[in-house]
Design an enzyme around this catalytic site. Structure first.
Site, short mmCIF file in Angstrom:
data_model
loop_
_atom_site.label_atom_id
_atom_site.label_comp_id
_atom_site.label_asym_id
_atom_site.label_seq_id
_atom_site.Cartn_x
_atom_site.Cartn_y
_atom_site.Cartn_z
CE LYS A 158 32.38 22.41 103.78
NZ LYS A 158 32.50 21.05 103.20
N GLY A 164 25.30 24.31 97.48
CA GLY A 164 25.46 25.41 96.53
C GLY A 164 26.35 26.53 97.03
N GLY A 165 27.20 26.25 98.00
CA GLY A 165 28.15 27.27 98.46
C GLY A 165 27.58 28.27 99.44
CD GLU A 200 33.78 19.42 106.52
OE1 GLU A 200 32.88 18.57 106.47
OE2 GLU A 200 34.32 19.90 105.52
CE1 TYR A 202 39.14 25.57 101.33
CE2 TYR A 202 41.43 26.25 101.63
CZ TYR A 202 40.32 26.08 100.81
OH TYR A 202 40.38 26.44 99.49
CG HIS A 208 34.59 17.17 94.11
ND1 HIS A 208 33.66 17.99 94.68
CD2 HIS A 208 33.97 15.99 93.91
CE1 HIS A 208 32.52 17.33 94.81
NE2 HIS A 208 32.69 16.12 94.33
CD GLU A 288 27.49 16.75 99.24
OE1 GLU A 288 27.25 17.54 100.16
OE2 GLU A 288 27.08 16.91 98.07
NE ARG A 292 21.57 14.41 93.41
CZ ARG A 292 22.73 14.76 92.87
NH1 ARG A 292 23.21 14.11 91.83
NH2 ARG A 292 23.45 15.76 93.37
CB VAL A 295 25.14 15.91 86.30
CG1 VAL A 295 25.27 16.51 84.90
CG2 VAL A 295 24.04 16.61 87.07
#
Lengths: 502, 169, 502, 169
Positions: A158, A164-165, A200, A202, A208, A288, A292, A295
């Site tokens: 990563k 965003g992948g 990391e 996998y 998620h 992570e 903020r 959504v």
């Protein structure tokens, strides 16, 4: 006391923040780009200022223009929403300098959590479990090979500045390691101007799951339970729910405590989210922190009964949290569907355009957070999400049934949307049984993309409506010949229309 | 008078046999429908047929004879064929093959990159143009080996849906 | 198992019932009068049948036409909504005869509670407190005088078949008794064809508080707490809320138990409401029972977390209640405002017409149960209520603030509505402090009818919008001359409009 | 060119001084407004003035010069006076007194009762006609002692808003 808030955002989240401001008796200030003069947040706000051309980097990402609007309007505080400048430490610092309250954490927390390697190191130090892997960036393939020997395959490479992948590579076989390592670095350089990568483990069939937290300026921090966000397409969430079907009370308590610990480790203030990867056997790892509002915050608001934007403003006002962990409970079940202007049958290609007709769902247990209206032209410059539809039910089964009902009622014409795709998800066995992980859409692709049955009678209805409409138009062009045949209904409709037309 | 109506891949013969106010009697491919039809909102029709309540939404397409039609289950492209349409259609028959030589954007957006120039020979799968809409970039590729004849847009241009961007041959 | 429900109603309640049916996988059948072909319940239902001309007594009150529609559509059950046939024992009996499930209590409960004197007698026998007065109808003035001597002035003379304030007379002085008695009898005869009257003690500054109950076919009955309904105009409720600001936990428990006792006394089945009159010193008396769903049921649904229509259907299906009294709790506070098409400045005169534009409020903590849409013509034949707006908040203060925000967002043009009047109520001190009884609107009349301030600048905005609109129309008529001056914006708008127009 | 605009009881002089796209400079009774005005939906205007965001909704009245205007605070009747309106207004001056002799329904509804007949002498306060709308009956009464000249509707009739029902003298 905050009396006026500038909302440095657009779309549904700008309107949503202003709604809570209005309920608190706080005046709201909109900022808008040239593409957004007619956008709902401009109409909704008490004041509105143009901050530049349509492209985001010249307007919604233009720190100086936004600070200028805040000074002209004498706003006490800036709410950044999500996206745009919401996780920009320089912006938070700039607000501090200007004596404007930034509704969010301080620059230190944003910076720490913004760099994935520093965040990992901080979490390890605080005793928060992270996915096994490196805590330093890796520069050469040899080190990478050594690490992989230690933690075992499969692994993910990563980008430390990632998102965003991009700059992400999955390695399943040891002989792919070299080429994947080089490609990840070059992608990271292209995307972020920084080729740092780390490794990391996998997690197979990952879930998620994230925890909402709130922390005040006096060291009080609590969590508002979890959100399950595993239904994703192109690394973007599509459906979120709470409680998570995977969760049990012990795990919830434990992960909640870990989430609070993570927030405290960066001296966090305000609303934030700790994201975890959870394996099928309920091993969980810090992924992570989003510093903020998310959504998907409405599902938490519904089930816990707290207005998160109001709590953000209360904390920014220097008030202590009004409740302790023990005061909070989950009531029932809530699901959010994101309605995108996109074409699910064409690789989810965005589909901006003019909304010609819209009927929004209403009634018990529904919330619709959107910003588009009839005649509104969705600009090409910003996110394709147009509405968030949130359902609540006493049980998960009821919340799903209600969401299906709401999606049935929701009609948008003029742009393509994913509404029918979402209806399909509600009908998918893996979803109704709560047996899913981040591979859900891929796994159920065939069912999800199969089209619904419209038999001959259904087709004939489509033909009749269009044909009658066509004839009516023709008759309007040649009124003397057809008027009698039309019957009074058509004339009445014409008359009624005329009243409506300006 | 019977019309031909194209719905997706289906072609149907449609005729109004009688009508009085909301009540219309139609014949579709030999099946008679006695319906009660009302336009309840702009472009929204309510149809009652044998007690069943159907809702159909219409958006007019490029011409008054073309529609996008939404039923509960599915969305269709629909075209009503009259004498005029038939004439245009027969006249265009010979030109149809050319369509694959015209590259248009399926959605409004902004041209971010054009890695080819007029006169270039391109191979199947080669990227001709990249258009961005709503933070997502779409690459448009050549379907066959071709030559770029003309490029009608430039990088940074905003394009409308269905706007012609590149001609090939 | 019920698989298809005919909804013998129209307007918002028909749509609301069909929504729950859809969530339960039950097909819904609409019936409609000639005036309602374009009404939302016809569009929303799976099936729809015309049952006659516009006047209610020829359609929505036409028992045979409705039974016929139920047979044609093979509906298993009929849901009567509120109003129309919902408290008509003959209709409930007719359904029974035809083997159609009536979603409501049996004819016995409807009949008993429908006659005010029989209901009073039944309640007294069950030990439920009633307003002091007679349990027999009174035929002569002498008996009336004797009764008044016993219970003291002031008193109310009421028609036994009464409703809607007709045949009701308040007597404050003994010398008014004779004339009031005669007038009440003659009014009752005119209104109900039955001149029976009885006498009740008049409760000064009364509060109207009701308890929602649910009872199954197995003798289980519970209550879902209270609703405060004292804000009324012309004996019609305008605003309802729960919890009641007057209530305390002890009184709530006690009145709830009494309500359950009242329901059990008539062997009640389904959802019902026990209405009480409560005095300022918290004396409470049984007023009447409504043997159907109430207009204001959504505030209970929100605070208790139960879908009352689903529970009605579950009970009709012969299922036992899925919860006991101890399972139920109140969470937060909920308020409902009834939006009427009426002119508050002209004695609340109804104002039917065509809805030219509508913007409904959305977001956290709101529910909007309506049935009108843009272009819809509200018929002159039925009730002027067009929407129920329901807010929820963690506290009463938040629920009020949210309602104010929602009323601010709610825009309806084409017909006059009471939206601004409701906003005024939200600003009235007696309301915000929760210090009110059924005299609220009368008492605060001057404030409620005072118009809001629109200063010179506000007026000038109105003038500018209309003037620019007028010029634009003129320019459209004479395009060659003005087009250039207009700027591209106006042309764009015209173009966009054309896309929308059929 | 300056127009007269009547807003409720106020009469204002209005003139457009300049305009370019959304940006319009107006003069209202000597006060200059530099506004950004956009029609965002049919009949819904968004105005930005000195940073403040205003929303105004318009419904066109009986003529293109008459509006019902909704601001956040209040609803107004508005009329734009041009040469034509002035002419009509001056022509009608003499007839104004007659208006109280014409009884019209303020809302759509159904005539349920007419307790008078043509030729009747009625006294102030006497009920002339009862109209029902939405389950509520409204009684219309004579304002002064009058004679019923003509009754233009009958019991059971449906009337539109502003429809003339009775003439008096």
């Amino acid at each position: 006391m905050i009396k006026k808030v500038l909302v440095a955002n657009r779309g549904e989240i700008a309107v949503r923040v202003m709604r809570s401001c209005r309920e608190m008796g706080i005046r709201s200030v909109a900022v808008f780009s040239d593409a957004d003069r007619n956008s709902m947040h401009v109409r909704y706000a008490d004041e509105a200022y143009n901050i530049g051309p349509a492209p985001s980097r010249e307007s919604y990402l233009n720190i100086e223009a936004i600070i200028r609007a805040a000074k002209i309007s004498a706003a006490d505080a800036i709410h950044p929403g999500y996206g745009f400048l919401s996780e920009n430490a320089a912006f938070a610092a700039r607000c501090q300098e200007e004596g404007i309250i930034f509704v969010g954490p301080d620059p230190y927390a944003i910076t720490t959590m913004g760099d994935k390697i520093i965040a990992r190191q901080t979490m390890i130090a605080a005793g928060v479990p992270v996915v096994p892997g490196t805590t330093e960036k890796i520069n050469d393939e040899e080190t990478a090979l050594e690490i992989v020997k230690g933690i075992g395959l499969p692994i993910m490479i990563k980008a430390t500045a990632g998102g965003g992948g991009k700059g992400m590579r999955l390695v399943k076989h040891i002989d792919e390691l070299g080429s994947s390592f080089r490609r990840a670095k070059s992608e990271a350089m292209n995307a972020f101007g920084n080729d740092s990568v780390y490794i990391e483990k996998y997690i197979q069939s990952p879930h998620h799951i994230e925890f909402q937290i709130l922390a005040d300026n006096y060291g009080n921090a609590i969590h508002l339970f979890e959100r399950e966000c595993s239904i994703q397409r192109r690394h973007q969430k599509v459906i979120e729910e709470t409680p998570s079907p995977l969760m049990n009370p012990e795990l919830r308590r434990e992960m909640g405590e870990v989430a609070v610990k993570a927030a405290k480790a960066v001296n966090y203030k305000g609303a934030g989210t700790i994201e975890f990867i959870v394996s099928d056997d309920l091993e969980y790892y810090f992924l992570e922190m989003n510093t903020r509002l998310q959504v998907e915050h409405p599902v938490t608001e519904r089930v816990v009964g707290v207005d998160l934007v109001k709590e953000q403003i209360n904390i920014a006002n220097g008030n202590p949290l009004p409740f302790s962990q023990e005061d909070l409970q989950q009531h029932g079940h809530s699901i959010q569907c994101r309605i995108y202007a996109e074409d699910p049958d064409n690789n989810f290609m965005p589909n901006p355009g003019v909304i010609s007709h819209i009927t929004e769902p209403h009634g018990l247990g529904l919330r619709c957070d959107g910003y588009v209206y009839e005649g509104y032209e969705i600009p090409i410059y910003y996110d394709p999400m147009i509405t968030k539809l949130i359902s609540w039910g006493e049980t998960r089964t009821e919340a799903i049934a209600r969401m299906k009902r709401a999606l049935y009622e929701y009609k948008i014409t003029g742009v393509k949307t994913n509404i029918k795709f979402l209806e399909k998800i509600m009908d998918t066995k893996d979803f109704t049984e709560g047996q899913y992980n981040t591979h859900f859409i891929e796994k159920n692709g065939e069912f999800l993309h199969s089209s619904r049955l419209c038999g001959t009678e259904c087709e004939d209805m489509a033909i009749m409506a269009a044909f009658v409409d066509f004839l009516t138009k023709m008759e309007r062009i040649q009124p003397p010949r057809y008027t009698d045949e039309l019957g009074s209904n058509w004339k009445d409709f014409g008359r009624k229309r005329n009243v409506l037309r300006l | 008078m019977a019309y031909e109506v194209n719905l997706g891949n289906r072609s149907a013969k449609v005729e109004v046999l009688n009508r009085a106010g909301n009540k219309v009697l139609l014949d579709i491919d030999g099946h008679k429908y006695d319906i009660d039809i009302a336009m309840v909102e702009r472009g929204v029709y309510s149809i009652l047929y044998k007690g069943h309540s159907y809702n159909v939404e219409l958006i007019e397409g490029e011409s008054s004879k073309k529609y996008i039609v939404n039923t509960f289950a599915k969305t269709f492209n629909l075209e009503i064929i009259d004498a005029e349409s038939k004439y245009i259609s027969s006249r265009n028959k010979g030109m149809e093959l050319e369509e694959e030589n015209l590259l248009a954007s399926p959605m409004p957006g902004k041209v971010v990159r054009i890695p080819v120039k007029a006169g270039d020979k391109v191979t199947a799968g080669q990227t001709l143009i990249v258009v961005e809409a709503m933070k997502m970039q779409s690459e448009f590729k050549a379907s066959h080996d071709k030559t770029v004849l003309e490029i009608l847009v430039k990088e940074g241009d905003t394009v409308n849906a269905h706007q012609l961007m590149i001609k090939l041959e």
